[in-house]
Structure formats: structure tokens, C-alpha cells
Design an enzyme around this catalytic site. Structure first.
Site, PDB file in Angstrom:
ATOM      1  CE  LYS A   1      32.230  20.461  36.927  1.00  0.00           C
ATOM      2  NZ  LYS A   1      32.164  21.187  38.349  1.00  0.00           N
TER       3      LYS A   1
HETATM    4  C1  LIG Z   1      31.807  22.361  38.685  1.00  0.00           C
HETATM    5  C2  LIG Z   1      31.365  22.540  40.245  1.00  0.00           C
HETATM    6  C3  LIG Z   1      30.590  23.526  40.614  1.00  0.00           C
HETATM    7  C4  LIG Z   1      29.868  24.587  39.795  1.00  0.00           C
HETATM    8  O1  LIG Z   1      28.807  24.135  38.811  1.00  0.00           O
HETATM    9  P1  LIG Z   1      28.352  24.851  37.386  1.00  0.00           P
HETATM   10  O2  LIG Z   1      27.554  24.264  36.838  1.00  0.00           O
HETATM   11  O3  LIG Z   1      29.783  25.137  36.704  1.00  0.00           O
HETATM   12  O4  LIG Z   1      27.858  26.092  37.851  1.00  0.00           O
HETATM   13  C5  LIG Z   1      30.066  23.513  41.800  1.00  0.00           C
HETATM   14  N1  LIG Z   1      30.664  22.602  43.065  1.00  0.00           N
HETATM   15  C6  LIG Z   1      31.499  21.795  42.626  1.00  0.00           C
HETATM   16  C7  LIG Z   1      32.113  20.861  43.618  1.00  0.00           C
HETATM   17  C8  LIG Z   1      32.079  21.591  41.202  1.00  0.00           C
HETATM   18  O5  LIG Z   1      32.748  20.673  40.748  1.00  0.00           O
END
Ligand SMILES: *Cc1c(COP(=O)(O)O)cnc(C)c1O
Length: 461
Positions: free
Chosen positions: A108
Site C-alpha cells: 500500500k
Molecule cells: C491490500 C492488500 C492486498 C490486496 O490487494 P488488492 O489491491 O486489494 O487486491 C494483498 N496483500 C496485502 C498485504 C495487502 O495489504
């Protein structure tokens, strides 16, 4: 570059407006009216060169290329690896794309760091302030706190369920020391925090009074920023090679970013495996052409415990050949009856787009984490293990492609789960240790809409 809503509002908007709004007013998701055509990344370009080129194309007239370059440089200075998202080999023709070198150890950060810079730049130009509000079950809140901390033009409010997130996840949000980052620990669960955020976005008076804005993965800027690392992976492994991207999936943001990279010409073909946990909505949609309402199940990979992947809407928009009436009807039908079915044309198109989905349950995730530890000596986070297990489950031995599995978080972000499954505690990277010594600041509030609304009103500058 202009953006349109997937649900048919005819007014197009600039990148700046799409970025600062998040969701389109008709409830649809902003998407470029036309995808830019971009040259594939070359091995001579750095991560920030490629990010500048890709993000400038998406920003159009809203931000000059020189400004994008400055903002990208600031955003990625906080990453611990000079390649920003390096690759590491874990087996023959199998690579991990490591997305966890940012300040809060999850992918993120890659998008949130640049969104914060774009907000600050665009708002300073307009002489405006905004209030960013999010509910978090762990990773988004920390990434937002770290990215927006100390910026002049934004107040950030993060709601988390009190004592229901891991201590390290909480520390990333509560110990920035920045006066524009406000943390509320609500006495309730994540769904209640999420419901309060939705209710506040729906309260038009409040929304305008505090100038509310959202930075979850419905924001186009996140998708644009994430498309960059697919391009850098292609450049690093060779532009002539066929890559198969295996993407641990919750809201389908990262998987969609791979699709976008391909649409813009940044990849040699498109093959994506969307790897979900026991929350199988994407698998059922791909297999049956039906979207059905479900409750989310709690699993070892909590950031992927999502029953309705919001970014699937952008893929469905494309497979419906951008027919906004068809898409709006589909989602209206889903909202009314809890289920909706694709037309034969759309279902056929979905089958040929280059995306597969596969579900890995908790038992398989545990076995994969143990296997990875035994065979490679590495501790991987449960989300990443869903990806590597999905890659193994679907690998065709005769395929000429190379697997690139997205490593979406550092194992040390989920120490309790990793320890329970493997018997080993992942070490926190040295650069993150200082977080443990910092003071945490958060306020406890009842899980109550009025209490949260008043608390935000009082604190908005
Ligand atoms: C948010 C997240 C995901 C999922 O990603 P999306 O873009 O929502 O599909 C997978 N792994 C981690 C560690 C995340 O924080």
C-alpha cells in the site's frame, strides 16, 4: 487526459479532479477515457524514471512532467531499496516482486506515498484543504498515516477497531508524531468502522463542510501508481520474455493495475492469476459469470478478506465494451437482489482477457508457509504465500513463461500468524525498529456515528 465514470455520468473530469474525489459522484469508478500508449520500460530507466513517465501520461495537463518527477522522487525516497520494488528469485523461472520496502512494510505504501504528494501539490495550487477519512483493518491506515504525516493541506482521520489489529500495524498509524494525523480507536469491529465511514461519505452536509476525500483502491491514482512495478518487472526480466503475474487479491486493485499496464503497452502480453483466499468471489465470477453477495470470512490473510472486490468493476467495464448502461444495470441488479449475471458477450470476453482466478484456503496457506521456510529458508507473509501457492497450483510445466509473484507485505507485519504457523518469529527490519520506541497517540471513541462526526468536526483545521 480525461476520466469518465464507469456508471455513465456523461461529464468527464481532469486527472486532478478524479484524484482528489476518489469515487465518481454517480457511485462509479473513474477510468481514463482512453488508455495512453506507452513505450515499454527499458533496463536503462530507473524506477523513478518509469514512474515519472507513466504517471505523467495519466496526469495529463493536471501536473507538469517536471513536477511529477519532483513528486515521484520525494515519494520513493522513503523506500529502503534503491530499486523500490526489487525482484528476488525463489525457484527456476519463479520470482518474487517485493513490494514491501516502504515505510509501513506493505505494498500500500507504493501508491499511498505518491497520492499524498499529488494531493499536497494539487491542493497547494488550489489553495484548498481536504480531509482524508479511512477505516482500516490494518495496512491502509498505516500507509496513509505515513504518507500524509506532516503535509500542510490535508487532515487524515483513521478509524481502527480497538484491540483488533496487530500492535505493529497500530504503531505505524499512531506514532507518526504528526499533528495532521488523527487516530480513533473505536469500540467495535472493522465492519462497524467501515459502516461509519460510508455513512459520513453519504452525509452531504458533513462531506462538504469538511471536504471529505477517500484514498482506498477505488482512487484511480492508486491503480496508475501500481501499474509502474509491472512495467519495471518486465524490463528487469527482459522485454521479450512472457511473464505470468500471480497477484494476491482482495479488492482486485493490484490485479487491475497489471491489466492497465498491459493495456498501455508496458507488458509483453497479459497473463494474470488473481490469487484469493477463502473469499472466492473472483473465482466464482470467472467460472460462472455471476456476481453474488456473500459475507467476508476471516482468514490468515486479513487484507484479502473481501467479499466484493471493488476494482472488479473496472474490469467488467472493459469486458462489457465500456457499455455504461449495461454496467450500471448489472450493479443495480446486484444491489437490489444480491446477485447479477453477465451477458453471454461479457462472459465470453471475460474468459479471453488474460485473467484467471484461483482460491487458496487457510490449510494450503499454512502448508505453503512451512514449505517456503523449509525449502528457501525465508519467512513469507500469509498474503504472499497465497500467491506462491496459487502459482504452484496453476503452473503448467511446459509453459514458456516466467512466474512473477507479488510479495505484498513483509512477514514482520504479521508476526503472530507467521510464528503460529512456522514456529519462527520474523525479525522486524532494522529501519522499522524505531517505531517501537515512539509514543503512540490515539483516542478511544464509542463505535457511534455521531461521536465520530463531532470528533472530526472539532479537529478539522
Ligand atoms: C491490500 C492488500 C492486498 C490486496 O490487494 P488488492 O489491491 O486489494 O487486491 C494483498 N496483500 C496485502 C498485504 C495487502 O495489504
Amino acid at each position: 487526459m480525461q476520466y469518465m465514470s464507469t456508471r455513465g455520468d456523461t461529464k468527464t473530469v481532469s486527472f486532478a479532479d478524479a484524484c482528489l474525489a476518489g469515487l465518481a459522484p454517480d457511485g462509479g469508478l473513474y477510468t481514463p477515457v482512453e488508455y495512453p500508449k506507452l513505450a515499454p520500460a527499458s533496463g536503462k530507466e530507473s524506477y523513478t524514471d518509469i514512474a515519472t513517465r507513466v504517471l505523467s501520461a495519466f496526469a495529463g495537463d493536471s501536473i507538469s512532467e517536471a513536477d511529477v518527477q519532483t513528486l515521484v522522487a520525494k515519494a520513493y525516497a522513503s523506500f529502503a531499496h534503491q530499486s523500490v520494488t526489487p525482484l528476488s528469485e525463489i525457484g527456476p523461472d519463479q520470482w518474487l516482486l517485493e513490494l514491501h520496502h516502504g515505510p509501513t512494510l506493505a505494498f500500500k505504501d507504493v501508491a499511498m506515498q505518491i497520492i499524498a504528494q499529488f494531493y499536497d501539490h494539487l491542493l497547494a495550487e488550489r489553495g484548498q484543504r481536504l480531509t482524508v477519512l479511512c477505516a482500516t483493518s490494518g495496512d491502509t491506515g498505516g500507509a496513509a498515516a505515513a504518507a500524509f504525516a506532516g503535509l500542510e493541506s490535508v487532515d487524515v482521520f483513521i478509524l481502527h477497531p480497538h484491540e483488533r489489529i496487530s500492535p505493529i500495524q497500530r504503531r505505524f498509524m499512531t506514532s507518526t508524531g504528526a499533528s495532521n494525523v488523527h487516530n480513533f480507536a473505536l469500540d467495535g469491529d472493522f465492519d462497524e468502522s467501515q459502516a461509519i465511514v460510508k455513512a459520513l461519505f453519504a452525509d452531504q452536509t458533513f462531506r462538504q463542510d469538511v471536504r471529505l476525500s477517500g484514498v482506498n483502491s477505488i482512487n484511480w491514482t492508486r491503480i496508475a501508481a501500481q501499474s509502474v512495478y509491472f512495467a519495471t518487472a518486465q524490463a528487469a526480466l527482459g522485454s521479450e520474455r512472457k511473464l505470468r503475474f500471480v497477484v494476491p487479491t482482495g479488492n482486485f486493485g493490484d490485479a487491475l493495475a497489471a491489466y492497465v499496464a498491459a493495456r498501455c503497452g508496458l507488458l509483453n502480453g497479459l497473463e494474470i492469476v488473481s490469487a484469493v483466499n477463502a473469499n472466492r468471489t473472483m473465482v466464482d465470477l470467472m467460472e460462472t459469470g455471476k456476481l453474488s453477495k456473500r459475507a467476508a470470512h476471516a482468514t490468515h490473510s486479513p487484507a484479502m478478506d473481501i467479499a466484493l472486490p471493488s476494482n472488479a468493476e473496472r474490469l467488467l467495464f472493459e469486458v462489457m465494451q465500456r457499455d455504461t448502461d449495461q454496467l450500471r444495470n448489472f450493479y443495480n441488479q446486484f444491489a437490489q437482489s444480491g446477485a447479477a449475471e453477465l451477458s453471454d458477450q461479457a462472459r465470453g470476453a471475460l474468459g479471453c482477457v488474460g485473467v484467471k482466478a484461483v482460491s487458496i484456503d487457510d490449510g494450503e496457506t499454512e502448508a505453503e508457509m512451512k514449505r517456503l521456510y523449509q525449502e528457501t529458508g525465508t519467512l513469507q507473509c500469509p498474503h504472499t504465500a497465497v500467491g506462491t501457492a496459487a502459482a504452484r497450483a496453476t503452473r503448467d510445466a511446459s509453459a514458456d513463461s516466467v512466474d512473477v509473484i507479488l510479495s505484498t507485505a513483509h512477514a514482520a507485519k504479521f508476526p503472530e500468524t507467521v510464528e503460529a504457523i512456522t514456529g519462527h518469529t520474523p525479525a522486524l527490519p532494522e529501519r522499522s525498529e524505531s517505531w517501537l520506541a515512539r509514543d503512540e497517540v490515539f483516542e478511544r471513541l464509542p463505535s457511534d456515528l455521531n461521536a465520530v462526526r463531532e470528533a472530526i468536526r472539532e479537529r478539522v483545521s
